[in-house]
Design a protein around this motif. Structure first.
Motif, PDB file in Angstrom:
ATOM      1  N   LEU A  85       0.823  -1.203   0.000  1.00 57.40           N
ATOM      2  CA  LEU A  85       0.000   0.000   0.000  1.00 57.40           C
ATOM      3  C   LEU A  85       0.859   1.256   0.000  1.00 57.40           C
ATOM      4  O   LEU A  85       2.013   1.229   0.459  1.00 57.40           O
ATOM      5  CB  LEU A  85      -0.931  -0.013   1.211  1.00 57.40           C
ATOM      6  CG  LEU A  85      -1.914  -1.193   1.244  1.00 57.40           C
ATOM      7  CD1 LEU A  85      -2.630  -1.252   2.585  1.00 57.40           C
ATOM      8  CD2 LEU A  85      -2.922  -1.092   0.104  1.00 57.40           C
ATOM      9  N   PRO A  86       0.307   2.375  -0.487  1.00 57.18           N
ATOM     10  CA  PRO A  86       1.090   3.614  -0.526  1.00 57.18           C
ATOM     11  C   PRO A  86       1.380   4.122   0.874  1.00 57.18           C
ATOM     12  O   PRO A  86       0.658   3.807   1.821  1.00 57.18           O
ATOM     13  CB  PRO A  86       0.170   4.574  -1.294  1.00 57.18           C
ATOM     14  CG  PRO A  86      -1.207   4.039  -1.071  1.00 57.18           C
ATOM     15  CD  PRO A  86      -1.058   2.548  -1.021  1.00 57.18           C
ATOM     16  N   PRO A  87       2.453   4.909   1.037  1.00 55.17           N
ATOM     17  CA  PRO A  87       2.758   5.488   2.357  1.00 55.17           C
ATOM     18  C   PRO A  87       1.589   6.332   2.862  1.00 55.17           C
ATOM     19  O   PRO A  87       0.872   6.959   2.073  1.00 55.17           O
ATOM     20  CB  PRO A  87       3.992   6.356   2.087  1.00 55.17           C
ATOM     21  CG  PRO A  87       4.581   5.815   0.816  1.00 55.17           C
ATOM     22  CD  PRO A  87       3.419   5.317   0.011  1.00 55.17           C
ATOM     23  N   GLU A  88       1.396   6.317   4.164  1.00 53.67           N
ATOM     24  CA  GLU A  88       0.317   7.124   4.741  1.00 53.67           C
ATOM     25  C   GLU A  88       0.632   8.606   4.581  1.00 53.67           C
ATOM     26  O   GLU A  88       1.745   9.049   4.817  1.00 53.67           O
ATOM     27  CB  GLU A  88       0.130   6.768   6.217  1.00 53.67           C
ATOM     28  CG  GLU A  88      -0.370   5.344   6.411  1.00 53.67           C
ATOM     29  CD  GLU A  88      -0.484   4.957   7.871  1.00 53.67           C
ATOM     30  OE1 GLU A  88      -0.169   5.800   8.733  1.00 53.67           O
ATOM     31  OE2 GLU A  88      -0.894   3.805   8.153  1.00 53.67           O
ATOM     32  N   LYS A  89      -0.383   9.357   4.182  1.00 52.29           N
ATOM     33  CA  LYS A  89      -0.213  10.792   3.946  1.00 52.29           C
ATOM     34  C   LYS A  89      -0.317  11.558   5.254  1.00 52.29           C
ATOM     35  O   LYS A  89      -1.078  11.175   6.151  1.00 52.29           O
ATOM     36  CB  LYS A  89      -1.272  11.279   2.956  1.00 52.29           C
ATOM     37  CG  LYS A  89      -1.138  10.669   1.566  1.00 52.29           C
ATOM     38  CD  LYS A  89      -2.237  11.164   0.640  1.00 52.29           C
ATOM     39  CE  LYS A  89      -2.026  10.661  -0.781  1.00 52.29           C
ATOM     40  NZ  LYS A  89      -1.979   9.198  -0.881  1.00 52.29           N
ATOM     41  N   PRO A  95      -5.405   4.208   8.982  1.00 51.86           N
ATOM     42  CA  PRO A  95      -4.138   3.593   8.581  1.00 51.86           C
ATOM     43  C   PRO A  95      -4.252   2.887   7.234  1.00 51.86           C
ATOM     44  O   PRO A  95      -5.321   2.437   6.848  1.00 51.86           O
ATOM     45  CB  PRO A  95      -3.899   2.560   9.696  1.00 51.86           C
ATOM     46  CG  PRO A  95      -5.284   2.172  10.129  1.00 51.86           C
ATOM     47  CD  PRO A  95      -6.108   3.433  10.018  1.00 51.86           C
ATOM     48  N   ASN A  96      -3.137   2.813   6.525  1.00 50.46           N
ATOM     49  CA  ASN A  96      -3.052   1.960   5.344  1.00 50.46           C
ATOM     50  C   ASN A  96      -2.622   0.578   5.818  1.00 50.46           C
ATOM     51  O   ASN A  96      -1.444   0.211   5.770  1.00 50.46           O
ATOM     52  CB  ASN A  96      -2.052   2.535   4.331  1.00 50.46           C
ATOM     53  CG  ASN A  96      -2.665   3.647   3.507  1.00 50.46           C
ATOM     54  OD1 ASN A  96      -3.861   3.913   3.598  1.00 50.46           O
ATOM     55  ND2 ASN A  96      -1.853   4.321   2.714  1.00 50.46           N
ATOM     56  N   ALA A  97      -3.592  -0.170   6.330  1.00 50.03           N
ATOM     57  CA  ALA A  97      -3.313  -1.446   6.983  1.00 50.03           C
ATOM     58  C   ALA A  97      -3.500  -2.615   6.020  1.00 50.03           C
ATOM     59  O   ALA A  97      -4.213  -2.495   5.019  1.00 50.03           O
ATOM     60  CB  ALA A  97      -4.244  -1.613   8.184  1.00 50.03           C
ATOM     61  N   PRO A  98      -2.880  -3.763   6.305  1.00 52.44           N
ATOM     62  CA  PRO A  98      -3.148  -4.966   5.507  1.00 52.44           C
ATOM     63  C   PRO A  98      -4.646  -5.248   5.473  1.00 52.44           C
ATOM     64  O   PRO A  98      -5.366  -4.959   6.430  1.00 52.44           O
ATOM     65  CB  PRO A  98      -2.384  -6.059   6.255  1.00 52.44           C
ATOM     66  CG  PRO A  98      -1.350  -5.345   7.046  1.00 52.44           C
ATOM     67  CD  PRO A  98      -1.933  -4.022   7.407  1.00 52.44           C
ATOM     68  N   SER A  99      -5.082  -5.829   4.379  1.00 55.12           N
ATOM     69  CA  SER A  99      -6.519  -6.052   4.212  1.00 55.12           C
ATOM     70  C   SER A  99      -6.735  -7.278   3.335  1.00 55.12           C
ATOM     71  O   SER A  99      -5.788  -7.983   2.986  1.00 55.12           O
ATOM     72  CB  SER A  99      -7.171  -4.813   3.586  1.00 55.12           C
ATOM     73  OG  SER A  99      -8.564  -4.962   3.479  1.00 55.12           O
ATOM     74  N   TRP A 100      -7.998  -7.531   3.003  1.00 54.60           N
ATOM     75  CA  TRP A 100      -8.358  -8.648   2.132  1.00 54.60           C
ATOM     76  C   TRP A 100      -9.295  -8.123   1.065  1.00 54.60           C
ATOM     77  O   TRP A 100     -10.327  -7.534   1.384  1.00 54.60           O
ATOM     78  CB  TRP A 100      -9.053  -9.758   2.922  1.00 54.60           C
ATOM     79  CG  TRP A 100      -8.896 -11.104   2.287  1.00 54.60           C
ATOM     80  CD1 TRP A 100      -9.591 -11.597   1.213  1.00 54.60           C
ATOM     81  CD2 TRP A 100      -7.968 -12.115   2.648  1.00 54.60           C
ATOM     82  NE1 TRP A 100      -9.158 -12.858   0.889  1.00 54.60           N
ATOM     83  CE2 TRP A 100      -8.151 -13.208   1.763  1.00 54.60           C
ATOM     84  CE3 TRP A 100      -6.993 -12.230   3.646  1.00 54.60           C
ATOM     85  CZ2 TRP A 100      -7.398 -14.375   1.839  1.00 54.60           C
ATOM     86  CZ3 TRP A 100      -6.254 -13.390   3.712  1.00 54.60           C
ATOM     87  CH2 TRP A 100      -6.456 -14.447   2.813  1.00 54.60           C
TER      88      TRP A 100
END
Length: 223
Positions: A85-89, A95-100
């Motif tokens: 995922l892209p870096p958090e702005k 959060p840009n957390a792992p997902s499914w």
């Protein structure tokens, strides 16, 4: 099933996707509570209504259930690692957390059973035609087919609702989605990557175009 607007798949398209997959979980309720069985299926039309057809083993207690049924068809799916995922702005609140990411179709309707050979014959012919590229009903003897019919019960779900969901990180920008799809493909999830390119990237581009147009209109009014 909860579906956010950006994840919604139009009903006819969702049903077509489910038919292409051809197998799902039949979920019903009976005297012993909730029952579920994974079965191949076909969709036919009867009296202008779409009907999902499958069959169960006669000893399966699910053949005694009734009422409304839910049929769940699962399509492409994959874990999305956090480092893809892209870096958090700065200033972002989530959060840009792992997902499914996944595609799924839920089909609802009244559940009924059938135990006559005429129904089973037509159903098996449709099922074989839909899923089997080589084998035909003529590749076995009729007495064996009759014994198989005695061992099964036909089931139908009279379709009243089809809900399709494609959760494919549509919240990201089109550029970030393109990079994510490339990472997913390199990681082995090529089916999800393809769906991201076909569904999510155009969705994000359309959203960006709407936002750009709105900002342009506001700028014109301000000046």
């Amino acid at each position: 099933m909860y579906v956010a607007h950006q994840h919604m798949v139009e009903s006819a398209q969702a049903l077509a996707q489910a038919q292409d997959i051809g197998v799902g979980e039949l979920i019903t309720v009976g005297a012993n509570g909730i029952n579920a069985t994974r079965v191949p299926f076909v969709v036919v039309e009867k009296n202008g209504k779409q009907i999902l057809q499958a069959h169960l083993n006669r000893v399966n207690p699910q053949v005694h259930d009734d009422g409304e049924a839910l049929f769940v068809v699962t399509g492409a799916q994959a874990h999305v690692p956090g480092h893809y995922l892209p870096p958090e702005k700065p200033g972002s609140v989530m959060p840009n957390a792992p997902s499914w990411d996944y595609v799924t179709v839920h089909i609802r309707g009244d559940f009924s059973t059938f135990d006559d050979d005429e129904w089973k014959q037509e159903h098996w012919e449709n099922l074989v035609a839909a899923h089997e590229p080589i084998w035909t009903m003529n590749d076995t003897e009729e007495h064996r087919i009759k014994r198989a019919y005695a061992a099964i019960v036909g089931v139908e779900v009279a379709i009243s609702e089809v809900i399709g969901k494609a959760k494919l990180h549509q919240n990201l920008s089109s550029a970030d989605l393109t990079r994510l799809a490339d990472s997913m493909e390199r990681g082995g999830a090529s089916d999800v990557a393809e769906l991201m390119r076909d569904i999510s990237v155009p969705w994000a581009q359309a959203r960006e175009a709407r936002v750009g147009k709105a900002l342009d209109l506001r700028a014109r009014h301000e000046y």
